[in-house]
Design an enzyme around this catalytic site. Structure first.
Site, PDB file in Angstrom:
ATOM      1  N   TYR A  10      -2.687  -1.446  10.081  1.00  0.00           N
ATOM      2  CA  TYR A  10      -2.591  -1.793   8.659  1.00  0.00           C
ATOM      3  C   TYR A  10      -1.387  -1.130   8.010  1.00  0.00           C
ATOM      4  CZ  TYR A  10      -3.718  -1.729   3.668  1.00  0.00           C
ATOM      5  OH  TYR A  10      -3.658  -1.845   2.302  1.00  0.00           O
TER       6      TYR A  10
ATOM      7  N   SER B 232       0.849  -1.192   0.000  1.00  0.00           N
ATOM      8  CA  SER B 232       0.000   0.000   0.000  1.00  0.00           C
ATOM      9  C   SER B 232       0.880   1.235   0.000  1.00  0.00           C
ATOM     10  CB  SER B 232      -0.894   0.019   1.250  1.00  0.00           C
ATOM     11  OG  SER B 232      -1.538   1.266   1.392  1.00  0.00           O
TER      12      SER B 232
END
Length: 235
Positions: free
Chosen positions: A155, A133
């Site tokens: 995350y 990401s």
């Protein structure tokens, strides 16, 4: 690439399913990794081509071992399976949530990669793609790319760890000819989290970036971080 074989984890939905679809459309045999057998079967029917279901829970050692026994030849591994959690900052997140997210996003990648390395080492053109990401980029996270709110801490930090692992695997596997790169897919319309679900990003567009890295030529890069459009992402 007609005789190449790929495995995509977390491929029964979202970006993973689109990666599997595009690889199958390119003529590859694609193992569609899914924790749930029925969902995997449905995805395979929808993907078409030479897509094959493979029950694989990246957090379960027995499931990983069983899947590896079923795949004796492999050219491409796409570590796509990942979970997000919610938008909590680290000071409001419980440690069990951190553990759960890291179990999939970090430890699962190590476990799956190591289990399938024997098959990858037998390939003439082995490739590993880790779906990360852009929010895991420390440069972007400390610059103007993202608001400085500290949200999705579990995350985002797990993806920063995955980025580091990409570099270490690339160095460790260089002599085996295995290219290892990581992808920032961009914000896509998936059920990863509420932010993703509300976005308009096309998962297929992100998948094309992963497929590009999966099909790199032998003189392609390794140990690097790329955005979905092929541009470099800073660590």
């Amino acid at each position: 690439m007609d005789n190449s074989i790929a495995l995509v984890t977390g491929a029964n939905k979202g970006i993973g399913k689109e990666i599997a679809r595009q690889l199958a459309d390119a003529g590859l045999t694609v193992y569609v990794g899914s924790r749930d057998a029925a969902r995997g079967e449905r995805a395979v029917e929808e993907i078409g081509g030479d897509a094959r279901p493979l029950v694989l829970d990246v957090t379960d050692a027995a499931s990983i071992a069983d899947a590896a026994r079923q795949v004796d030849a492999l050219d491409i591994l796409v570590n796509n399976a990942g979970i997000s959690g919610d938008a909590k900052t680290p000071d409001h997140e419980d440690i069990d949530t951190f553990r759960r997210i890291y179990e999939t996003n970090v430890f699962g990648v190590v476990a799956v990669t190591n289990a399938f390395l024997p098959a990858l080492r037998r390939s003439a053109h082995p490739r590993i793609v880790n779906v990360s990401s852009g929010t895991g980029s420390l440069t972007w996270g400390t610059g103007s790319q993202f608001p400085h709110r500290g949200t999705y801490a579990a995350y985002r930090s797990s993806k920063a760890a995955l980025n580091a692992l990409t570099v270490y695997y690339a160095h460790a596997l260089a002599d085996d000819g295995i290219k290892v790169n990581t992808l920032a897919p961009g914000l896509r319309r998936t059920d990863l989290n509420a932010t993703a679900a509300a976005s308009g990003g096309d998962p297929a567009e992100a998948a094309a970036g992963a497929v590009r890295l999966a099909l790199l030529p032998d003189d392609g890069p390794s140990g690097e971080f790329f955005s979905w459009d092929g541009t470099p992402v800073p660590w």
